[in-house]
Design a protein around this motif. Structure first.
Motif, PDB file in Angstrom:
ATOM      1  N   ALA A  88     -13.380   8.551   9.635  1.00 19.33           N
ATOM      2  CA  ALA A  88     -12.585   7.366   9.963  1.00 19.33           C
ATOM      3  C   ALA A  88     -11.428   7.265   8.984  1.00 19.33           C
ATOM      4  N   PHE A  89     -10.411   6.485   9.386  1.00 18.27           N
ATOM      5  CA  PHE A  89      -9.297   6.176   8.508  1.00 18.27           C
ATOM      6  C   PHE A  89      -9.561   4.836   7.827  1.00 18.27           C
ATOM      7  N   GLY A  90      -8.953   4.639   6.668  1.00 21.16           N
ATOM      8  CA  GLY A  90      -9.118   3.382   5.951  1.00 21.16           C
ATOM      9  C   GLY A  90      -7.918   3.080   5.073  1.00 21.16           C
ATOM     10  N   VAL A  91      -7.834   1.821   4.640  1.00 20.30           N
ATOM     11  CA  VAL A  91      -6.763   1.350   3.753  1.00 20.30           C
ATOM     12  C   VAL A  91      -7.401   0.841   2.473  1.00 20.30           C
ATOM     13  N   VAL A  92      -6.927   1.311   1.334  1.00 20.84           N
ATOM     14  CA  VAL A  92      -7.491   0.946   0.044  1.00 20.84           C
ATOM     15  C   VAL A  92      -7.165  -0.511  -0.271  1.00 20.84           C
ATOM     16  N   LEU A  93      -8.195  -1.273  -0.647  1.00 21.62           N
ATOM     17  CA  LEU A  93      -8.020  -2.669  -1.007  1.00 21.62           C
ATOM     18  C   LEU A  93      -7.877  -2.852  -2.515  1.00 21.62           C
ATOM     19  N   ARG A  94      -8.836  -2.378  -3.286  1.00 27.44           N
ATOM     20  CA  ARG A  94      -8.802  -2.556  -4.739  1.00 27.44           C
ATOM     21  C   ARG A  94      -9.838  -1.632  -5.368  1.00 27.44           C
ATOM     22  N   ARG A 149      -9.177  13.149   2.449  1.00 26.33           N
ATOM     23  CA  ARG A 149      -7.817  13.378   1.980  1.00 26.33           C
ATOM     24  C   ARG A 149      -7.062  12.058   1.951  1.00 26.33           C
ATOM     25  N   ILE A 150      -6.000  12.049   1.170  1.00 27.95           N
ATOM     26  CA  ILE A 150      -5.092  10.893   1.114  1.00 27.95           C
ATOM     27  C   ILE A 150      -3.998  11.122   2.142  1.00 27.95           C
ATOM     28  N   VAL A 151      -3.903  10.220   3.125  1.00 31.52           N
ATOM     29  CA  VAL A 151      -2.946  10.385   4.219  1.00 31.52           C
ATOM     30  C   VAL A 151      -1.568   9.890   3.817  1.00 31.52           C
ATOM     31  N   GLU A 152      -1.518   8.721   3.206  1.00 36.98           N
ATOM     32  CA  GLU A 152      -0.219   8.113   2.874  1.00 36.98           C
ATOM     33  C   GLU A 152      -0.387   7.249   1.633  1.00 36.98           C
ATOM     34  N   THR A 153       0.533   7.406   0.682  1.00 42.18           N
ATOM     35  CA  THR A 153       0.504   6.625  -0.555  1.00 42.18           C
ATOM     36  C   THR A 153       1.758   5.775  -0.641  1.00 42.18           C
ATOM     37  N   PRO A 154       1.630   4.445  -0.722  1.00 43.52           N
ATOM     38  CA  PRO A 154       2.821   3.594  -0.806  1.00 43.52           C
ATOM     39  C   PRO A 154       3.472   3.712  -2.173  1.00 43.52           C
ATOM     40  N   ALA A 155       4.780   3.416  -2.202  1.00 41.48           N
ATOM     41  CA  ALA A 155       5.492   3.405  -3.484  1.00 41.48           C
ATOM     42  C   ALA A 155       5.038   2.205  -4.294  1.00 41.48           C
ATOM     43  N   ASP A 213      -3.264  -0.228  -0.911  1.00 36.52           N
ATOM     44  CA  ASP A 213      -2.563  -0.042   0.359  1.00 36.52           C
ATOM     45  C   ASP A 213      -2.396   1.422   0.741  1.00 36.52           C
ATOM     46  N   ALA A 214      -2.971   2.367  -0.039  1.00 41.93           N
ATOM     47  CA  ALA A 214      -2.931   3.770   0.363  1.00 41.93           C
ATOM     48  C   ALA A 214      -3.825   3.980   1.587  1.00 41.93           C
ATOM     49  N   ARG A 215      -3.417   4.855   2.483  1.00 39.66           N
ATOM     50  CA  ARG A 215      -4.186   5.146   3.691  1.00 39.66           C
ATOM     51  C   ARG A 215      -4.904   6.478   3.477  1.00 39.66           C
ATOM     52  N   VAL A 216      -6.225   6.485   3.739  1.00 38.52           N
ATOM     53  CA  VAL A 216      -7.046   7.658   3.450  1.00 38.52           C
ATOM     54  C   VAL A 216      -7.914   7.987   4.661  1.00 38.52           C
ATOM     55  N   ARG A 217      -8.405   9.222   4.673  1.00 35.11           N
ATOM     56  CA  ARG A 217      -9.378   9.634   5.692  1.00 35.11           C
ATOM     57  C   ARG A 217     -10.719   9.843   4.995  1.00 35.11           C
TER      58      ARG A 217
END
Length: 691
Positions: A614-620, A675-681, A652-656
């Motif tokens: 699944a995909f997820g978004v990092v909270l803290r 893996r890390i899909v997307e990392t915000p600035a 807010d990074a998006r991960v699998r």
């Protein structure tokens, strides 16, 4: 619609459409709206060309005058759409004046498929193509939009205005309200057309209200005994006056020879001259601020003497290191410091750098009452040429006043942050500012009273249903040795407020009254379902608060990270609500929107199996464990990673992920990182960003 109308329009159409009269006629009928719903196209075709077939609609949708299509409609290209509007207007206002009876009635059902703002845009364009004097009607329509933006702070309307000004005919942009909307878009950083100063008469009261959202700039003035010069600040024009930073910048000059005033524009770029002699002069900005220049006597104007004396006094205060009182007015752009006003010299706005303020490092919304009251400062820099003054804050003596550990007292919330609140205790302790330091107590998240819909483990304190300036009852938990670290615990009010005869689980109807970060407040109007004979009608004046955590099951709302002001409900909208409880401090009814439907997260947990990806978004992060929200469900998973990966993860990074373990009853999920899909600035302005 008769054939004369079709002939009048098609005769004025140029380009490729001129070769297909029927297609040109149909395209002209739909050119007034920025988006054409398919029902509108059907109604206009059957009304204007009853003998045509569906093939004509398909031909228009497939033609090269259509820019894009969606499942419910299409939009015309800007160039052909502009030409069609000009042809429509020329036909309606030409010598033949064709009869268009029934056209507007035929359009009414199809226009209902547009949003309210797009319908407003269509009405404006319709006024343009059918009315000789259309600017008056356009200005009245858009004046209501400006009032909505300014008075109700509905800033998201400006996103529509930014695009609408690019789509409207150029003649429409001459309306004064359009110029105001362009300035408001400029103030918030949205694209906007560069418009010249409106030549038509305008409502100055509307302009004054709109200028509250426009930043300020400085223009210079000078007098030589016969003329007044207004332009950019320079060595020739050292006297600066603050005016709204519009484009162009405008100042109205009133003197004896021109009692109605003369409007000077572009004074931020060029020097404007007014022959006013030695008479008194008033300079009036668009925000209504008036600067009065006294009669000119002698060789130098009185404002030059006054300015020279003012900076002499400031230089003397700097050299003697005299302590002065100041009031914090605002936070400078980029949160690098504060703008303060010297109370002894109220015309001077000085800059207080953050490094010289020694205030607690708070979020931009959390400065609260640190911007109220007085502080002590010393002048460090006086720059006469640029009229700049920089100050340093002088720390006063710390005092606990009459406060003791275990004491119950009443304080005022002055700041909210992600992990707690600051509460002003000056009044309760009898400590005055600025003789003593601000007496602030820290109310951490764990010291807050429980509220239905808000959980301290998942929610930020910013989502807690208390606002800045609210008064609460607190208990002093501890006081530091320097009287600066005071920890508090919230306690229930001794006199709770009655909130009407509502019970948990009741369904009620409400109208949006107010929107803030932590929630939306509704005016309750009645029961949503039939109530028994023992339930009286709701009393008038009853309100309810829906926290941002109770707006939707979707993640950013469910986890308290969403700003309720961005939720798609506007002032005056009506909605059904579910009562969840009472506010522990104010007694106000608390309600929920998301509980109108079942929690999809429970079903998601039952369906998850070990091995599922699944995909997820990092909270803290807590130590080495990251909390991740699984998409598209509002379900949290615990993710443990190594130090090498932890350095690359942030909020807010998006991960699998791969699901490793699911505990259905406790709703606990453990996962591993694929893996890390997307990392915000990283946000450099956020003091609470993840490491």
């Amino acid at each position: 619609m008769n054939e004369e109308f079709a002939e009048a329009i098609t005769a004025r159409i140029r380009g490729r459409l001129a070769d297909t009269p029927q297609l040109a006629h149909l395209a002209a009928l739909v050119c007034t709206t920025p988006f054409v719903p398919f029902p509108l196209l059907r109604d206009l075709r059957t009304h204007a060309m009853p003998r045509s077939t569906l093939a004509l609609e398909a031909e228009l949708c497939q033609s090269d005058v259509v820019e894009s299509m969606a499942s419910d409609g299409f939009a015309l290209l800007r160039g052909p759409r502009t030409g069609l509007r000009h042809a429509f207007r020329a036909a309606m206002l030409g010598d033949e004046r064709p009869d268009a009876t029934g056209l507007r009635e035929a359009m009414a059902p199809g226009l209902q498929f547009l949003s309210p703002l797009l319908r407003l845009e269509e009405r404006i364009v319709w006024s343009y193509v059918t009315a000789e004097d259309f600017l008056t009607a356009v200005d009245e329509e858009l004046a209501h939009v400006v009032y909505s933006v300014v008075r109700q702070r509905r800033l998201r309307i400006l996103e529509w205005a930014s695009g609408a000004m690019m789509r409207m005919p150029e003649d429409v942009l001459q309306a004064p309200s359009v110029w105001l909307l362009a300035q408001l878009c400029r103030a918030v950083g949205l694209p906007h057309p560069e418009l010249s100063w409106p030549e038509a008469d305008f409502d100055r009261s509307l302009f004054r209200e709109a200028m509250a959202l426009v930043p300020q700039t400085t223009v210079g003035i000078a007098r030589d005994g016969s003329r007044l010069f207004v332009g950019p600040v320079s060595t020739q024009r050292r006297i600066g006056i603050r005016v709204p930073a519009t484009a162009p910048v405008s100042v109205r000059v009133v003197w004896e020879g021109q009692p109605q005033g003369e409007e000077l524009t572009e004074v931020d770029r060029t020097v404007r001259t007014v022959t006013c002699g030695r008479n008194p002069v008033e300079l009036i900005g668009l925000d209504g601020r008036v600067v009065r220049l006294e009669p000119f006597h002698g060789a130098r104007p009185p404002e030059e003497w006054e300015r020279s004396n003012l900076y002499d006094r400031l230089e003397e205060a700097r050299e003697s290191q005299r302590t002065m009182r100041a009031q914090v007015l605002s936070v400078s752009r980029g949160a690098t410091g504060y703008v303060v006003r010297l109370l002894e010299e109220p015309t001077i706005h000085a800059f207080l750098p953050h490094s010289k303020a020694e205030f607690p490092h708070l979020s931009r919304e959390g400065l609260g009452a640190l911007l109220n009251g007085a502080i002590l400062v010393r002048i460090e820099v006086v720059d006469r040429s640029s009229q700049g003054v920089m100050v340093r804050r002088v720390r006063s003596l710390p005092s606990r006043g009459t406060l003791t550990v275990g004491q119950r007292c009443r304080g005022r919330v002055v700041a909210k942050d992600v992990d707690g609140m600051l509460v002003s205790l000056n009044e309760a302790a009898g400590v005055d500012q600025p003789e003593f330091e601000p007496l602030l107590g820290k109310l951490h998240t764990k010291g807050l009273l429980p509220v239905p819909g808000w959980e301290p483990k998942l929610r930020s304190t910013r989502s807690y249903p208390l606002d800045v300036d609210d008064e609460i009852d607190v208990v002093i938990v501890s006081i530091g040795s320097t009287n600066r670290q005071i920890k508090l615990r919230m306690t229930e009010s001794e006199a709770p407020v009655a909130a009407g005869e509502v019970r948990i689980g009741d369904r009620v109807l409400g109208t949006v009254r107010q929107k803030s970060y932590n929630g939306i407040r509704f005016d309750l109007q009645g029961w949503a379902t039939a109530q028994g004979p023992d339930r009286p009608p709701l009393p008038s004046g009853l309100t309810t608060l829906v926290l941002n955590t109770e707006l939707s099951w979707e993640g950013r709302w469910f986890f308290g990270g969403g700003d309720a002001r961005e939720y798609p409900l506007q002032l005056g909208d009506r909605s059904e609500l579910v009562v969840t409880g009472r506010h522990p401090v104010t007694g106000e009814v608390l309600s929920s929107l998301k509980r109108l439907i079942d929690d999809p997260g429970r079903t998601a947990v039952r369906q998850l199996r070990p091995g599922t990806e699944a995909f997820g978004v990092v909270l803290r992060r807590r130590n080495r464990v990251w909390r991740v929200r699984l998409e598209p469900w509002s379900v949290v998973a615990n993710l443990t990673v190594g130090q090498d990966v932890a350095d690359r993860l942030r909020k807010d990074a998006r991960v699998r992920l791969r699901i490793e373990r699911v505990e259905t009853l406790e709703r606990r999920i453990r996962a591993s990182l694929l893996r890390i899909v997307e990392t915000p600035a990283p946000d450099e302005d956020d003091p609470h960003r993840e490491p």
